[in-house]
Design a protein around this motif. Structure first.
Motif: not given
Length: 443
Positions: A208-211, A215-221
């Motif tokens: 489970f990733a705590e995000t 920023r949205e680009d950090e989630v996309e990464a």
């Protein structure tokens, strides 16, 4: 990507170890957690902490926090395995925190592998920090922590091997899931290497990733890391702005998500309500039920922290919380939580993420329509966000929200369940959420 279906949708109870006390005392919470319909227990870091005492400043990943040992004589691993085995008897899988982006400044790793760490201009261990976006001069530095250097270099191979051994150790003890703290601060290839090690022992282990807050680009990464779940920001939605659904529909292609009404990182909801002038026990209880129902129906998973079921007011603190901070319950909504969790387990669209849309009624009431990406099932949450006033939605087909609801079957916990409303329309009381499900067209 995991497509959690039916009872596999994660319904997570966060057992906060500093409030629960020594590990032997964790056992007594298992029956009531299971009775509320949860299928996971998430425990914040139980490892030996550094000098600050913070749960998230880990000094030794293989030793138990002395405060959590109590007077036990068994070895650390025996204590943990006994708890995990006991949880399994109640149908509960155990999830632990996995903190990779930093350690305590006095961690064993700073001596064993100094090459893992970021350094300042003086060559000293560098602490992570955050800059206030509203004021660049306002910088928060976590001086008890030492930051890992993730610059691509050969030394990172050793870092990956170290944490591969860590996860393998706990998977062998029976841990079935890992909450990956500040996942966006760790490169995807590092996570992927760690995940592979766990799956080599048990392919069913979930990550489970705590995000939150990134920023949205950090989630996309993180897409290449193949996380099983992300945590979403449903708690902060005002039921109007488009941002939550934009995030949901964008990120569900990366992984399904988990919502929560509060967490160990947020103030207690009761305190938030008090700040808004909502203080009567009855009104607070109604708000608690509505918030849990919303976060439980918005996405594939839901997580609830210890004490939410009782309306606890004092925040969970990663250093200062103690068992004596257990509060006198303001109420007990355990039965409502059980009904909500049972509903979640039985409605297919609440256990997998498909396209979700906002549907407005001319009355001002809103709805969230979620469809099965692979079939014709759908679910609809009808939400009256206003603190005062009930709304009657037309049942003659002119109101799009009422029209969809009338085609479905109501499954609202504790509400009237059965076929959708008749020609007299649909009522939504102040602050009320009603849930419908159906099969077939909604247009």
């Amino acid at each position: 990507m995991t497509s959690a279906v039916g009872p596999r949708g994660p319904r997570i109870y966060n057992l906060f170890p500093l409030l629960a006390g020594p590990i032997h005392d964790w056992q007594r919470h298992l029956p009531r957690i299971a009775q509320m319909g949860f299928n996971w227990i998430y425990v914040n870091p139980f490892h030996f902490p550094g000098f600050s005492g913070s749960l998230y400043a880990v000094k030794d990943y293989y030793r138990l926090n002395p405060m959590l040992r109590g007077n036990a004589y068994e070895a650390d691993d025996v204590l943990l395995k006994n708890f995990i085995d006991s949880a399994a008897k109640y149908g509960l899988s155990v999830m632990m925190d996995l903190v990779l982006n930093h350690t305590s400044k006095d961690a064993e790793l700073t001596h064993q592998h100094p090459e893992f760490y970021a350094r300042d201009e003086k060559g000293e261990l560098q602490s992570p920090y955050a800059i206030d976006p509203a004021n660049a001069e306002n910088v928060t530095v976590w001086g008890d922590l030492a930051e890992i250097d993730f610059t691509p270099r050969p030394e990172l191979d050793g870092f990956v091997r170290y944490f591969q051994d860590v996860v393998k150790h706990y998977v062998k003890l029976g841990v079935r899931g890992f909450r990956c703290d500040a996942a966006y601060k760790v490169p995807a290839d590092i996570w992927l290497g760690v995940n592979h090690a766990a799956h080599a022992i048990n392919p069913d282990v979930l990550f489970f990733a705590e995000t939150l807050g990134c920023r949205e680009d950090e989630v996309e990464a993180l897409r290449p890391a193949r996380f099983d779940f992300l945590f979403n920001s449903a708690k902060w939605w005002d039921f109007k702005g488009p941002w939550l659904l934009d995030q949901y529909n964008r990120f569900r292609g990366i992984a399904p998500s988990v919502g929560f009404p509060e967490s160990h990182d947020t103030p207690r909801f009761r305190q938030e309500l008090a700040d808004r002038g909502v203080t009567s026990a009855k009104a607070v209880e109604q708000q608690y039920k509505a918030l849990y129902l919303f976060t439980a129906t918005f996405s594939t998973g839901v997580m609830m922290p210890m004490g939410f079921e009782y309306g606890f007011k004092e925040p969970l603190h990663v250093v200062e919380t103690r068992p004596e901070h257990w509060e006198e319950p303001l109420f007990d909504i355990s039965d409502f939580i059980w009904r909500t969790n049972q509903m979640r387990a039985l409605v297919p669209t609440l256990n997998r993420e498909g396209p979700q849309y906002q549907v407005w009624s001319p009355t001002g009431v809103t709805g969230l329509l979620r469809k099965d990406a692979e079939g014709s099932d759908w679910s609809l949450a009808v939400i009256n966000p206003e603190p005062k006033g009930s709304w009657q939605m037309a049942g003659d087909g002119s109101d799009p929200l009422a029209r969809i609801a009338m085609r479905g079957h109501e499954v609202t916990p504790g509400g009237r369940c059965g076929p959708g409303t008749g020609e007299d329309g649909l009522t939504a009381k102040a602050g009320e959420i009603r849930v419908f499900t159906g099969d077939g067209p909604t247009d």
